[in-house]
Design an enzyme around this catalytic site. Structure first.
Site, mmCIF file in Angstrom:
data_model
loop_
_atom_site.group_PDB
_atom_site.id
_atom_site.type_symbol
_atom_site.label_atom_id
_atom_site.label_comp_id
_atom_site.label_asym_id
_atom_site.label_seq_id
_atom_site.Cartn_x
_atom_site.Cartn_y
_atom_site.Cartn_z
ATOM 1 N N ASN A 11 0.876 -1.181 0.000
ATOM 2 C CA ASN A 11 0.000 0.000 0.000
ATOM 3 C C ASN A 11 0.906 1.221 0.000
ATOM 4 O O ASN A 11 1.555 1.507 1.006
ATOM 5 C CB ASN A 11 -0.880 -0.027 1.252
ATOM 6 C CG ASN A 11 -1.638 1.268 1.466
ATOM 7 O OD1 ASN A 11 -1.773 2.076 0.541
ATOM 8 N ND2 ASN A 11 -2.140 1.478 2.680
ATOM 9 N N TRP A 12 0.952 1.907 -1.130
ATOM 10 C CA TRP A 12 1.872 3.057 -1.242
ATOM 11 C C TRP A 12 1.312 4.317 -0.581
ATOM 12 O O TRP A 12 1.990 5.338 -0.524
ATOM 13 C CB TRP A 12 2.198 3.316 -2.719
ATOM 14 C CG TRP A 12 3.305 2.427 -3.231
ATOM 15 C CD1 TRP A 12 3.700 1.220 -2.699
ATOM 16 C CD2 TRP A 12 4.171 2.664 -4.351
ATOM 17 N NE1 TRP A 12 4.746 0.702 -3.425
ATOM 18 C CE2 TRP A 12 5.058 1.563 -4.443
ATOM 19 C CE3 TRP A 12 4.279 3.686 -5.286
ATOM 20 C CZ2 TRP A 12 6.043 1.469 -5.426
ATOM 21 C CZ3 TRP A 12 5.261 3.591 -6.280
ATOM 22 C CH2 TRP A 12 6.138 2.497 -6.341
ATOM 23 N N LYS A 13 0.065 4.282 -0.125
ATOM 24 C CA LYS A 13 -0.554 5.450 0.522
ATOM 25 C C LYS A 13 -0.355 6.686 -0.372
ATOM 26 O O LYS A 13 -0.417 6.576 -1.585
ATOM 27 C CB LYS A 13 0.028 5.653 1.918
ATOM 28 C CG LYS A 13 0.016 4.378 2.747
ATOM 29 C CD LYS A 13 0.282 4.637 4.195
ATOM 30 C CE LYS A 13 0.482 3.316 4.926
ATOM 31 N NZ LYS A 13 0.304 3.430 6.354
ATOM 32 N N HIS A 94 -9.349 1.089 4.880
ATOM 33 C CA HIS A 94 -8.061 1.248 5.574
ATOM 34 C C HIS A 94 -8.269 2.142 6.805
ATOM 35 O O HIS A 94 -9.059 3.087 6.762
ATOM 36 C CB HIS A 94 -7.025 1.868 4.628
ATOM 37 C CG HIS A 94 -5.638 1.790 5.189
ATOM 38 N ND1 HIS A 94 -5.185 2.670 6.135
ATOM 39 C CD2 HIS A 94 -4.620 0.914 4.970
ATOM 40 C CE1 HIS A 94 -3.933 2.346 6.464
ATOM 41 N NE2 HIS A 94 -3.576 1.282 5.759
ATOM 42 N N GLU A 96 -6.649 4.461 8.012
ATOM 43 C CA GLU A 96 -6.422 5.905 7.808
ATOM 44 C C GLU A 96 -7.659 6.559 7.205
ATOM 45 O O GLU A 96 -7.936 7.737 7.477
ATOM 46 C CB GLU A 96 -5.168 6.109 6.934
ATOM 47 C CG GLU A 96 -3.903 5.800 7.737
ATOM 48 C CD GLU A 96 -2.716 5.317 6.922
ATOM 49 O OE1 GLU A 96 -2.725 5.461 5.693
ATOM 50 O OE2 GLU A 96 -1.769 4.792 7.544
ATOM 51 N N GLU A 166 -5.348 -5.310 10.430
ATOM 52 C CA GLU A 166 -4.267 -4.355 10.664
ATOM 53 C C GLU A 166 -4.516 -3.621 11.977
ATOM 54 O O GLU A 166 -5.316 -2.676 12.017
ATOM 55 C CB GLU A 166 -4.215 -3.328 9.537
ATOM 56 C CG GLU A 166 -3.991 -3.916 8.166
ATOM 57 C CD GLU A 166 -3.421 -2.880 7.214
ATOM 58 O OE1 GLU A 166 -2.275 -3.051 6.810
ATOM 59 O OE2 GLU A 166 -4.100 -1.887 6.919
ATOM 60 N N GLY A 172 2.628 1.727 10.658
ATOM 61 C CA GLY A 172 3.594 2.815 10.522
ATOM 62 C C GLY A 172 4.307 3.172 11.819
ATOM 63 O O GLY A 172 4.973 4.205 11.901
ATOM 64 N N SER A 212 3.546 -2.685 10.140
ATOM 65 C CA SER A 212 4.999 -2.686 10.312
ATOM 66 C C SER A 212 5.664 -4.003 9.890
ATOM 67 O O SER A 212 6.655 -4.425 10.487
ATOM 68 C CB SER A 212 5.373 -2.318 11.751
ATOM 69 O OG SER A 212 4.958 -0.993 12.039
ATOM 70 N N GLY A 233 2.883 -1.347 4.192
ATOM 71 C CA GLY A 233 2.939 0.067 3.832
ATOM 72 C C GLY A 233 4.359 0.480 3.484
ATOM 73 O O GLY A 233 4.845 0.267 2.372
ATOM 74 N N GLY A 234 5.056 1.059 4.462
ATOM 75 C CA GLY A 234 6.379 1.654 4.243
ATOM 76 C C GLY A 234 7.354 0.752 3.497
ATOM 77 O O GLY A 234 8.074 1.205 2.595
HETATM 78 C C1 PEP Z 1 -0.595 -0.116 5.856
HETATM 79 O O1 PEP Z 1 -0.550 1.012 5.411
HETATM 80 O O2 PEP Z 1 -1.559 -0.834 5.566
HETATM 81 C C2 PEP Z 1 0.509 -0.590 6.702
HETATM 82 C C3 PEP Z 1 0.401 -1.766 7.236
HETATM 83 O O3 PEP Z 1 1.580 0.252 6.866
HETATM 84 P P1 PEP Z 1 3.021 -0.113 7.514
HETATM 85 O O4 PEP Z 1 3.452 -1.424 6.899
HETATM 86 O O5 PEP Z 1 3.889 1.025 7.139
HETATM 87 O O6 PEP Z 1 2.810 -0.260 8.979
#
Ligand code: PEP
Length: 249
Positions: A11-13, A94, A96, A166, A172, A212, A233-234
């Site tokens: 997920n590049w957000k 999500h 966010e 999640e 994050g 994470s 994500g990251g």
């Molecule tokens: C996400 O955005 O769904 C996520 C899990 O981010 P991260 O891996 O950065 O925690």
């Protein structure tokens, strides 16, 4: 042996310009070497049309879609727009978006149904806040299972719907849920899915873990019971970081 094919999804957000399309190609090359699992990237809507021709076997998806077909919804993206741009799927729900756009589980269910109507596969995200987790494991399991059931669209089916658990406190933050926390939550969600959908579809629906995930912890997480992949994500923004997670699956 569950028969569920793993999905490793990034997920590049709100990250990624055309300058990063080389990373899409590099990740697609890694994905093409893995015929035993699915790999996907959920990109900003602006990158989808340029990324789709580079994707090969990899799924390219959006990060949200509106529950209506079209209309006066400034700034939103419809499922048909995603499909036309070349997406094969989308995220919905999500944390966010639940937090910053105040999306309810009913909104999420409507978005998932609309995405499916337009031929998109869907990864539906659920998870508890730190405040809920601190009330105890049973409370957290009950909260997330209820959120899952309230977010499930009509006709939910594993052929097009995947769940991503999640924990909000792990997204994050670098704080990862432990394999035993993940196994216990995924077991509770499996029970909820079987109850809601019946044995066949309930057992066949994938449940990903997200929060994470990195090359360092991916193997432990991905070999935990009832974990059918990861939403990342990251660590999905470059092939260098995402590659070891794909390799761990
Ligand atoms: C996400 O955005 O769904 C996520 C899990 O981010 P991260 O891996 O950065 O925690």
């Amino acid at each position: 042996m569950t028969g569920r094919r793993k999905l490793i999804a990034g997920n590049w957000k709100m990250n990624g310009l055309k300058a990063q399309l080389g990373e899409v190609s590099a990740i697609a090359a890694l994905a093409s070497e893995r015929t035993d699992i699915d790999v996907g990237l959920f990109l900003p809507a602006t990158l989808i049309a340029a990324a789709a021709p580079l994707a090969g076997t990899m799924l390219i998806g959006g990060q949200d879609c509106h529950a209506q077909d079209s209309g006066a919804f400034t700034g939103n993206v419809s499922a048909a727009m995603l499909t036309e741009a070349g997406a094969g799927g989308t995220l919905v729900g999500h944390s966010e978006r639940r937090q910053y756009q105040h999306e309810s589980s009913a909104d999420v269910a409507a978005k998932a149904a609309k995405a499916h109507e337009h031929g998109l596969s869907v990864v539906l995200c659920i998870g508890e806040t730190l405040e809920t987790r601190e009330q105890g494991d049973d409370i957290a399991h009950g909260f997330v299972a209820d959120q899952l059931i309230a977010s499930l669209p009509e006709g939910a089916d594993p052929s097009w719907l995947t769940i991503a658990y999640e924990p909000v406190w792990a997204i994050g933050t670098g704080k990862v849920a432990t394999p035993s926390q993940i196994a216990a939550m995924h077991a509770a969600l499996r029970v909820a899915l079987v109850k809601a959908l019946g044995d066949g579809p309930g057992n066949a629906m994938r449940i990903l873990y997200g929060g994470s995930v990195s090359g360092d912890n991916a193997a432990d997480i991905l070999h935990t019971d009832n974990v059918d992949g990861a939403l990342v994500g990251g660590a999905s923004l470059s092939a260098a970081k995402f590659g070891p997670i794909i390799a761990a699956a």
